[in-house]
Design a protein around this motif. Sequence first.
Motif, PDB file in Angstrom:
ATOM      1  N   ASP A   3      35.372  47.525  46.447  1.00  0.00           N
ATOM      2  CA  ASP A   3      35.262  49.023  45.632  1.00  0.00           C
ATOM      3  C   ASP A   3      36.742  49.448  45.418  1.00  0.00           C
ATOM      4  N   PRO A   4      37.055  49.708  44.288  1.00  0.00           N
ATOM      5  CA  PRO A   4      38.388  50.405  44.338  1.00  0.00           C
ATOM      6  C   PRO A   4      38.603  51.834  45.430  1.00  0.00           C
ATOM      7  N   ALA A   5      37.426  52.472  45.224  1.00  0.00           N
ATOM      8  CA  ALA A   5      37.031  53.755  45.709  1.00  0.00           C
ATOM      9  C   ALA A   5      37.481  53.452  47.392  1.00  0.00           C
ATOM     10  N   GLN A   6      37.261  52.261  47.691  1.00  0.00           N
ATOM     11  CA  GLN A   6      37.210  52.064  49.548  1.00  0.00           C
ATOM     12  C   GLN A   6      38.567  51.302  49.750  1.00  0.00           C
ATOM     13  N   SER A  55      41.778  47.240  40.709  1.00  0.00           N
ATOM     14  CA  SER A  55      41.834  48.405  39.960  1.00  0.00           C
ATOM     15  C   SER A  55      41.708  48.246  38.440  1.00  0.00           C
ATOM     16  N   LEU A  56      42.079  47.002  37.999  1.00  0.00           N
ATOM     17  CA  LEU A  56      41.790  46.660  36.695  1.00  0.00           C
ATOM     18  C   LEU A  56      40.393  46.168  36.159  1.00  0.00           C
ATOM     19  N   VAL A  57      39.518  46.002  37.177  1.00  0.00           N
ATOM     20  CA  VAL A  57      38.244  45.600  36.902  1.00  0.00           C
ATOM     21  C   VAL A  57      37.611  46.369  35.813  1.00  0.00           C
ATOM     22  N   LYS A  83      31.987  38.347  43.302  1.00  0.00           N
ATOM     23  CA  LYS A  83      31.649  39.251  44.262  1.00  0.00           C
ATOM     24  C   LYS A  83      31.542  40.742  43.266  1.00  0.00           C
ATOM     25  N   VAL A  84      32.414  40.784  42.289  1.00  0.00           N
ATOM     26  CA  VAL A  84      32.244  42.210  41.594  1.00  0.00           C
ATOM     27  C   VAL A  84      31.841  41.577  40.101  1.00  0.00           C
ATOM     28  N   GLN A  90      36.342  34.469  34.828  1.00  0.00           N
ATOM     29  CA  GLN A  90      37.612  34.167  35.311  1.00  0.00           C
ATOM     30  C   GLN A  90      37.711  32.572  35.111  1.00  0.00           C
ATOM     31  N   GLU A  91      36.610  32.120  35.706  1.00  0.00           N
ATOM     32  CA  GLU A  91      36.758  30.581  35.629  1.00  0.00           C
ATOM     33  C   GLU A  91      36.650  30.006  34.315  1.00  0.00           C
ATOM     34  N   GLY A  92      35.779  30.713  33.402  1.00  0.00           N
ATOM     35  CA  GLY A  92      35.821  30.243  31.902  1.00  0.00           C
ATOM     36  C   GLY A  92      37.226  30.513  31.281  1.00  0.00           C
ATOM     37  N   LEU A  93      37.898  31.556  31.529  1.00  0.00           N
ATOM     38  CA  LEU A  93      39.122  31.889  31.095  1.00  0.00           C
ATOM     39  C   LEU A  93      39.959  30.849  31.546  1.00  0.00           C
TER      40      LEU A  93
END
Length: 128
Positions: A3-6, A55-57, A83-84, A90-93
């Motif tokens: 989590d970006p906040a963490q 942070s790009l998520v 996990k996110v 991502q694997e497809g790209l």
Amino acid sequence: MSDPAQSAPVAPAFRERVLALVARIPEGHVMTYGQLALLAGNPGAARQAGFVMNSLVGGVSTGGDGLPWHRVINAQGRVSTHKVGFGDMQEGLLRAEGVVLDGTGRCDLAARQWWPEEERGAPPTPLL
């Protein structure tokens, strides 16, 4: 990725260097989080490079601000975004760009890992 906040604080200059490197990864090639950290001037800061990518998520579904975020993988040659919720994407790209993933989701880093020309001496001897 967490989590970006963490996530731990990342120095703005390091963040900019990581993003500049990601922008240069050619289609059909990958870089690892550790490699990004090394080339961005902070060897051993793979986790911080991951925080930058995390942070790009929020922008992943729209292309991660135009950056080829999907070309960054872990040191085992696998995506870390399951996990996110973006692992399959991502694997497809990567597959669409010709990156072959084996039955375990691993790509051949020796064949697909990209190093900038100015860093040609940088690839370390594989540990495994």
